[in-house]
Design an enzyme around this catalytic site. Structure first.
Site, PDB file in Angstrom:
ATOM      1  N   CYS A   7       0.851  -1.203   0.000  1.00 28.84           N
ATOM      2  CA  CYS A   7       0.000   0.000   0.000  1.00 28.84           C
ATOM      3  C   CYS A   7       0.881   1.245   0.000  1.00 28.84           C
ATOM      4  O   CYS A   7       0.585   2.224  -0.683  1.00 28.84           O
ATOM      5  CB  CYS A   7      -0.935   0.020   1.209  1.00 28.84           C
ATOM      6  N   HIS A  46      -6.363  -2.356  -1.293  1.00 30.18           N
ATOM      7  CA  HIS A  46      -5.781  -3.367  -0.406  1.00 30.18           C
ATOM      8  C   HIS A  46      -6.707  -4.580  -0.300  1.00 30.18           C
ATOM      9  O   HIS A  46      -7.782  -4.510   0.278  1.00 30.18           O
ATOM     10  CB  HIS A  46      -5.516  -2.805   0.988  1.00 30.18           C
ATOM     11  N   HIS A  98      -0.848  -9.905  -4.830  1.00 31.44           N
ATOM     12  CA  HIS A  98       0.081  -9.537  -5.908  1.00 31.44           C
ATOM     13  C   HIS A  98       0.312 -10.715  -6.835  1.00 31.44           C
ATOM     14  O   HIS A  98       0.257 -11.874  -6.426  1.00 31.44           O
ATOM     15  CB  HIS A  98       1.406  -9.030  -5.335  1.00 31.44           C
TER      16      HIS A  98
HETATM   17  P1  5GP Z   1       5.167 -13.489  -1.895  1.00 26.58           P
HETATM   18  O1  5GP Z   1       6.015 -14.569  -1.340  1.00 26.58           O
HETATM   19  O2  5GP Z   1       4.367 -12.763  -0.836  1.00 26.58           O
HETATM   20  O3  5GP Z   1       4.334 -13.938  -3.058  1.00 26.58           O
HETATM   21  O4  5GP Z   1       6.153 -12.454  -2.543  1.00 26.58           O
HETATM   22  C1  5GP Z   1       6.480 -11.244  -1.988  1.00 26.58           C
HETATM   23  C2  5GP Z   1       7.574 -10.709  -2.876  1.00 26.58           C
HETATM   24  O5  5GP Z   1       7.735  -9.342  -2.577  1.00 26.58           O
HETATM   25  C3  5GP Z   1       8.933 -11.380  -2.663  1.00 26.58           C
HETATM   26  O6  5GP Z   1       9.364 -11.924  -3.897  1.00 26.58           O
HETATM   27  C4  5GP Z   1       9.837 -10.244  -2.180  1.00 26.58           C
HETATM   28  O7  5GP Z   1      11.110 -10.305  -2.754  1.00 26.58           O
HETATM   29  C5  5GP Z   1       9.087  -9.004  -2.600  1.00 26.58           C
HETATM   30  N1  5GP Z   1       9.209  -7.870  -1.699  1.00 26.58           N
HETATM   31  C6  5GP Z   1       9.083  -7.884  -0.335  1.00 26.58           C
HETATM   32  N2  5GP Z   1       9.197  -6.648   0.159  1.00 26.58           N
HETATM   33  C7  5GP Z   1       9.379  -5.824  -0.902  1.00 26.58           C
HETATM   34  C8  5GP Z   1       9.566  -4.403  -1.018  1.00 26.58           C
HETATM   35  O8  5GP Z   1       9.561  -3.652  -0.052  1.00 26.58           O
HETATM   36  N3  5GP Z   1       9.742  -3.917  -2.274  1.00 26.58           N
HETATM   37  C9  5GP Z   1       9.731  -4.717  -3.381  1.00 26.58           C
HETATM   38  N4  5GP Z   1       9.914  -4.135  -4.567  1.00 26.58           N
HETATM   39  N5  5GP Z   1       9.551  -6.044  -3.306  1.00 26.58           N
HETATM   40  C10 5GP Z   1       9.382  -6.595  -2.070  1.00 26.58           C
HETATM   41 ZN    ZN Z   2      -1.921  -3.184   1.141  1.00 26.50          ZN
END
Ligand code: 5GP
Ligand code: ZN
Length: 104
Positions: A7, A46, A98
């Site tokens: 967010c 969100h 996402h």
């Molecule tokens: P999930 O495992 O939740 O599907 O993936 C979350 C993804 O977000 C991970 O691949 C991680 O590298 C990425 N990520 C986590 N925090 C941040 C952030 O603050 N900025 C960006 N650009 N990516 C993030």
């Molecule tokens: Zn959010």
């Protein structure tokens, strides 16, 4: 959602390189890329995960896929992979829906 990092990116409180943006979505590189091209597509709204998606979000979810298609075309990706983790047990680390778009 005060403590949601995605967010914060959506409202530009936290800086990210913006790959694509429109009224509903924002797309930015994953900070820990698992492929040469790895971006995250998020709705600005969100929604914690796919589990919380309802009938009202049908258009949004369809547009999410079309946005992935658009970003892929704009970046001349020949082929790519889309992935979505759902819930902690499904590997989801950030509780803001996402879609991962990976290529290369
Ligand atoms: P999930 O495992 O939740 O599907 O993936 C979350 C993804 O977000 C991970 O691949 C991680 O590298 C990425 N990520 C986590 N925090 C941040 C952030 O603050 N900025 C960006 N650009 N990516 C993030
Ligand atoms: Zn959010």
């Amino acid at each position: 959602m005060e403590d949601c990092i995605f967010c914060k990116i959506a409202v530009k409180e936290t800086q990210a390189e913006i790959v694509y943006e429109d009224e509903q979505f924002i797309v930015f590189p994953d900070s820990n890329p698992k492929a040469p091209f790895h971006v995250l597509l998020i709705p600005k709204k969100h929604i914690p995960s796919l589990r919380e998606v309802g009938e009202d979000d049908m258009e949004l979810m369809g547009r999410l896929l079309l946005t992935a298609q658009k970003v892929a075309q704009e970046n001349h990706l020949k082929g790519y992979k889309l992935a979505m983790h759902v819930g902690k047990e499904g590997g989801q680390e950030v509780d803001h829906l996402h879609l991962h778009l990976l290529a290369g």
